[in-house]
Write a protein that holds these residues in place. Structure first.
Motif, PDB file in Angstrom:
ATOM      1  N   CYS A 165       0.853  -1.195   0.000  1.00  0.00           N
ATOM      2  CA  CYS A 165       0.000   0.000   0.000  1.00  0.00           C
ATOM      3  C   CYS A 165       0.882   1.235   0.000  1.00  0.00           C
ATOM      4  CB  CYS A 165      -0.918   0.007   1.226  1.00  0.00           C
ATOM      5  SG  CYS A 165      -2.090   1.393   1.264  1.00  0.00           S
ATOM      6  N   VAL A 166       0.615   2.162  -0.890  1.00  0.00           N
ATOM      7  CA  VAL A 166       1.291   3.459  -0.873  1.00  0.00           C
ATOM      8  C   VAL A 166       0.677   4.281   0.257  1.00  0.00           C
ATOM      9  CG1 VAL A 166       1.809   5.557  -2.164  1.00  0.00           C
ATOM     10  CG2 VAL A 166       1.687   3.344  -3.354  1.00  0.00           C
ATOM     11  N   VAL A 167       1.509   4.721   1.178  1.00  0.00           N
ATOM     12  CA  VAL A 167       1.052   5.484   2.338  1.00  0.00           C
ATOM     13  C   VAL A 167       1.718   6.857   2.247  1.00  0.00           C
ATOM     14  CG1 VAL A 167       0.935   5.582   4.842  1.00  0.00           C
ATOM     15  CG2 VAL A 167       0.798   3.380   3.692  1.00  0.00           C
ATOM     16  N   SER A 168       0.953   7.844   1.810  1.00  0.00           N
ATOM     17  CA  SER A 168       1.519   9.138   1.440  1.00  0.00           C
ATOM     18  C   SER A 168       0.911  10.271   2.251  1.00  0.00           C
ATOM     19  CB  SER A 168       1.272   9.384  -0.057  1.00  0.00           C
ATOM     20  OG  SER A 168       1.577  10.705  -0.422  1.00  0.00           O
ATOM     21  N   ASN A 169       1.720  11.277   2.525  1.00  0.00           N
ATOM     22  CA  ASN A 169       1.225  12.496   3.182  1.00  0.00           C
ATOM     23  C   ASN A 169       0.653  13.489   2.170  1.00  0.00           C
ATOM     24  OD1 ASN A 169       1.797  11.600   5.729  1.00  0.00           O
ATOM     25  ND2 ASN A 169       3.550  12.931   6.078  1.00  0.00           N
ATOM     26  N   ASP A 170       0.157  12.992   1.074  1.00  0.00           N
ATOM     27  CA  ASP A 170      -0.455  13.806   0.029  1.00  0.00           C
ATOM     28  C   ASP A 170      -1.809  14.321   0.516  1.00  0.00           C
ATOM     29  OD1 ASP A 170      -1.509  14.892  -2.280  1.00  0.00           O
ATOM     30  OD2 ASP A 170      -1.215  13.107  -3.512  1.00  0.00           O
ATOM     31  N   THR A 171      -1.992  15.642   0.494  1.00  0.00           N
ATOM     32  CA  THR A 171      -3.282  16.212   0.881  1.00  0.00           C
ATOM     33  C   THR A 171      -3.943  16.948  -0.287  1.00  0.00           C
ATOM     34  OG1 THR A 171      -1.966  17.994   1.879  1.00  0.00           O
ATOM     35  CG2 THR A 171      -3.005  16.409   3.375  1.00  0.00           C
ATOM     36  N   LEU A 172      -3.513  16.610  -1.504  1.00  0.00           N
ATOM     37  CA  LEU A 172      -4.185  17.122  -2.693  1.00  0.00           C
ATOM     38  C   LEU A 172      -5.023  16.054  -3.371  1.00  0.00           C
ATOM     39  CD1 LEU A 172      -1.580  19.486  -4.401  1.00  0.00           C
ATOM     40  CD2 LEU A 172      -3.848  20.111  -3.549  1.00  0.00           C
ATOM     41  N   THR A 173      -4.805  14.779  -3.005  1.00  0.00           N
ATOM     42  CA  THR A 173      -5.593  13.701  -3.598  1.00  0.00           C
ATOM     43  C   THR A 173      -5.944  12.679  -2.530  1.00  0.00           C
ATOM     44  OG1 THR A 173      -3.540  12.585  -4.236  1.00  0.00           O
ATOM     45  CG2 THR A 173      -4.637  13.863  -5.935  1.00  0.00           C
ATOM     46  N   PHE A 200      -3.833  23.122   8.631  1.00  0.00           N
ATOM     47  CA  PHE A 200      -2.824  23.198   7.582  1.00  0.00           C
ATOM     48  C   PHE A 200      -3.029  21.984   6.677  1.00  0.00           C
ATOM     49  CE2 PHE A 200      -1.337  25.879  10.871  1.00  0.00           C
ATOM     50  CZ  PHE A 200      -0.426  26.777  10.341  1.00  0.00           C
ATOM     51  N   LEU A 201      -3.737  22.190   5.575  1.00  0.00           N
ATOM     52  CA  LEU A 201      -4.103  21.068   4.723  1.00  0.00           C
ATOM     53  C   LEU A 201      -3.061  20.825   3.634  1.00  0.00           C
ATOM     54  CD1 LEU A 201      -6.154  18.880   4.281  1.00  0.00           C
ATOM     55  CD2 LEU A 201      -7.551  20.494   2.981  1.00  0.00           C
ATOM     56  N   THR A 202      -2.796  21.828   2.806  1.00  0.00           N
ATOM     57  CA  THR A 202      -1.791  21.678   1.757  1.00  0.00           C
ATOM     58  C   THR A 202      -1.149  23.024   1.460  1.00  0.00           C
ATOM     59  OG1 THR A 202      -1.438  21.134  -0.580  1.00  0.00           O
ATOM     60  CG2 THR A 202      -3.616  21.901   0.025  1.00  0.00           C
ATOM     61  N   GLY A 203       0.108  22.989   1.078  1.00  0.00           N
ATOM     62  CA  GLY A 203       0.837  24.217   0.784  1.00  0.00           C
ATOM     63  C   GLY A 203       0.695  24.674  -0.651  1.00  0.00           C
ATOM     64  N   ALA A 204      -0.058  23.956  -1.486  1.00  0.00           N
ATOM     65  CA  ALA A 204      -0.231  24.354  -2.880  1.00  0.00           C
ATOM     66  C   ALA A 204      -0.843  25.753  -2.958  1.00  0.00           C
ATOM     67  CB  ALA A 204      -1.124  23.348  -3.606  1.00  0.00           C
ATOM     68  N   GLY A 205      -0.170  26.663  -3.640  1.00  0.00           N
ATOM     69  CA  GLY A 205      -0.662  28.033  -3.775  1.00  0.00           C
ATOM     70  C   GLY A 205      -0.337  28.949  -2.612  1.00  0.00           C
ATOM     71  N   TRP A 206       0.276  28.389  -1.560  1.00  0.00           N
ATOM     72  CA  TRP A 206       0.603  29.192  -0.375  1.00  0.00           C
ATOM     73  C   TRP A 206       1.910  29.917  -0.634  1.00  0.00           C
ATOM     74  CZ3 TRP A 206      -2.406  30.673   3.369  1.00  0.00           C
ATOM     75  CH2 TRP A 206      -1.879  31.147   4.574  1.00  0.00           C
ATOM     76  N   THR A 207       1.953  31.227  -0.377  1.00  0.00           N
ATOM     77  CA  THR A 207       3.121  32.040  -0.698  1.00  0.00           C
ATOM     78  C   THR A 207       3.829  32.527   0.558  1.00  0.00           C
ATOM     79  OG1 THR A 207       1.904  34.139  -0.705  1.00  0.00           O
ATOM     80  CG2 THR A 207       1.904  32.852  -2.763  1.00  0.00           C
ATOM     81  N   ALA A 228      -9.997  28.038  10.373  1.00  0.00           N
ATOM     82  CA  ALA A 228      -9.410  28.607   9.162  1.00  0.00           C
ATOM     83  C   ALA A 228      -8.476  27.571   8.563  1.00  0.00           C
ATOM     84  CB  ALA A 228      -8.658  29.897   9.480  1.00  0.00           C
ATOM     85  N   VAL A 229      -8.519  27.426   7.240  1.00  0.00           N
ATOM     86  CA  VAL A 229      -7.786  26.358   6.573  1.00  0.00           C
ATOM     87  C   VAL A 229      -6.846  26.907   5.507  1.00  0.00           C
ATOM     88  CG1 VAL A 229      -9.702  25.974   4.956  1.00  0.00           C
ATOM     89  CG2 VAL A 229      -8.008  24.178   5.292  1.00  0.00           C
ATOM     90  N   ILE A 230      -5.657  26.332   5.446  1.00  0.00           N
ATOM     91  CA  ILE A 230      -4.713  26.622   4.372  1.00  0.00           C
ATOM     92  C   ILE A 230      -4.900  25.558   3.302  1.00  0.00           C
ATOM     93  CG2 ILE A 230      -2.266  26.666   3.739  1.00  0.00           C
ATOM     94  CD1 ILE A 230      -1.671  27.787   6.497  1.00  0.00           C
ATOM     95  N   ALA A 231      -5.502  25.944   2.208  1.00  0.00           N
ATOM     96  CA  ALA A 231      -5.741  25.058   1.071  1.00  0.00           C
ATOM     97  C   ALA A 231      -6.181  25.925  -0.100  1.00  0.00           C
ATOM     98  CB  ALA A 231      -6.816  24.014   1.387  1.00  0.00           C
ATOM     99  N   PRO A 232      -5.805  25.559  -1.314  1.00  0.00           N
ATOM    100  CA  PRO A 232      -6.270  26.329  -2.477  1.00  0.00           C
ATOM    101  C   PRO A 232      -7.786  26.333  -2.551  1.00  0.00           C
ATOM    102  CG  PRO A 232      -5.292  24.239  -3.165  1.00  0.00           C
ATOM    103  CD  PRO A 232      -4.980  24.407  -1.710  1.00  0.00           C
ATOM    104  N   LEU A 233      -8.344  27.354  -3.191  1.00  0.00           N
ATOM    105  CA  LEU A 233      -9.797  27.496  -3.223  1.00  0.00           C
ATOM    106  C   LEU A 233     -10.461  26.385  -4.026  1.00  0.00           C
ATOM    107  CD1 LEU A 233     -10.107  31.374  -3.572  1.00  0.00           C
ATOM    108  CD2 LEU A 233     -10.083  29.958  -1.512  1.00  0.00           C
ATOM    109  N   GLU A 234      -9.717  25.748  -4.918  1.00  0.00           N
ATOM    110  CA  GLU A 234     -10.196  24.544  -5.596  1.00  0.00           C
ATOM    111  C   GLU A 234      -9.460  23.357  -4.992  1.00  0.00           C
ATOM    112  OE1 GLU A 234     -12.653  24.213  -7.713  1.00  0.00           O
ATOM    113  OE2 GLU A 234     -13.045  26.365  -7.552  1.00  0.00           O
ATOM    114  N   HIS A 235     -10.199  22.503  -4.282  1.00  0.00           N
ATOM    115  CA  HIS A 235      -9.583  21.386  -3.568  1.00  0.00           C
ATOM    116  C   HIS A 235     -10.557  20.213  -3.549  1.00  0.00           C
ATOM    117  CE1 HIS A 235      -8.060  18.992  -0.173  1.00  0.00           C
ATOM    118  NE2 HIS A 235      -6.893  19.496  -0.482  1.00  0.00           N
ATOM    119  N   PRO A 236     -10.069  18.958  -3.610  1.00  0.00           N
ATOM    120  CA  PRO A 236     -10.977  17.800  -3.627  1.00  0.00           C
ATOM    121  C   PRO A 236     -11.901  17.710  -2.418  1.00  0.00           C
ATOM    122  CG  PRO A 236      -8.753  17.137  -4.243  1.00  0.00           C
ATOM    123  CD  PRO A 236      -8.666  18.552  -3.789  1.00  0.00           C
TER     124      PRO A 236
END
Length: 303
Positions: A79-87, A164-171, A129-137
């Motif tokens: 099983c792939v066990v990943s800290n991916d929070t975009l999928t 803190f969900l994902t850093g995608a788009g976080w500047t 409050a959540v850190i995540a891009p406005l388009e998220h699964p």
């Protein structure tokens, strides 16, 4: 994008050891092997990190697809066990198939799956409050929360929990505003992806674990973060429950990061294999192990 050196990566992890399970190293020094094929027959389940083990960014690492086929040929569950929070696992299989891996949905488990379990239990969301891009699964589960990416990182009044969900788009500017508006306030801290950094191409980029560590250090947050990914127990526990594993010593965790994959796997009672093709690429691996105080059972150049 914030780029981290392997040394700075480990230094940040080391400053926050109290967030993670206690170090539980093997009793003997790690054994150097050529790859997974040398030991796979000893295990009832093989857990695999993704970035730095199977791929760097979206590029497969040499030998990784072949190693997966060897597991299949020997009928060894994995099983792939990943800290991916975009999928989450429902779409992750498609992503990996595009990278040359023939995974099914049941062969992938991400920290987003664990985070979504938490989100589904919430009855009140307007204090989060959540850190995540406005388009998220997970948008259907984030309704009612303040989206910090849409606020340029500024935390409004009335917020007592930061996710803190994902850093995608976080500047860097958003992070600066986050810290500025958090000063003098205390929050409950929740992190979907505890990784400080992840390998992309020839460098390591900052991920949510970095942003939460920076916030804690600059604003003196006292709450211990809740971790939904490695090295926290939740994601490992779900993986072994789904595969009906009763003897954790018959599980192998394969990863490229000592503070997440190896520390977390050792704490669960698994055997651990550290690969040198990820965040510690071109590093003296024995020196890294000595400096961190975290040791795997096995070391290999790649999968």
């Amino acid at each position: 994008m914030i780029v981290l050196s392997p040394d700075s990566l480990n230094e940040i992890y080391a400053r926050h050891l109290d967030w993670y399970p206690a170090i539980a190293n093997p009793q003997s020094a790690p054994e150097f092997i050529d790859g997974l094929a040398d030991i796979m027959g000893q295990f009832d389940l093989v857990l695999l990190d993704s970035y730095g083990v199977l791929c760097r960014g979206s590029t497969p690492i040499d030998g990784a697809p072949e190693a997966i086929q060897q597991l299949r040929a020997n009928n060894i569950p994995f099983c792939v066990v990943s800290n991916d929070t975009l999928t989450n696992r429902s779409v992750a299989a498609e992503k990996y198939q595009a990278r040359g891996f023939d995974f099914s949905a049941v062969e992938v488990l991400t920290s987003l799956d664990i985070t979504e379990q938490y989100l589904s239990t919430l009855t009140k969301r307007d204090h989060i409050a959540v850190i995540a891009p406005l388009e998220h699964p997970s948008n259907h589960l984030l309704e009612g929360m303040i989206r910090l990416n849409g606020c340029n990182g500024e935390i409004p009044e009335g917020i007592d929990t930061l996710l803190f969900l994902t850093g995608a788009g976080w500047t860097a500017k958003m992070q600066e505003n986050l810290v500025s508006t958090a000063n003098g306030r205390q929050f409950e801290l929740v992190v979907g992806n505890p990784d400080i950094g992840a390998p992309h191409g020839d460098h390591v980029t900052a991920t949510p674990g970095y942003f939460i560590a920076d916030l804690v250090e600059q604003t003196i947050q006292t709450a211990k973060p809740t971790l939904f990914g490695k090295p926290g127990r939740s994601i490992f526990s779900m993986a072994i429950e789904q595969h009906q594993i009763t003897d954790p010593s018959r599980v192998l965790m394969v990863g490229d990061t000592l503070y997440t994959d190896i520390l977390g796997g050792n704490a669960m009672g698994f055997k651990t294999l550290l690969l040198q093709c990820g965040v510690y690429q071109n590093q003296d691996i024995e020196e890294v192990i000595s400096s961190t105080g975290i040791s795997p059972h096995y070391i290999a150049p790649g999968l």
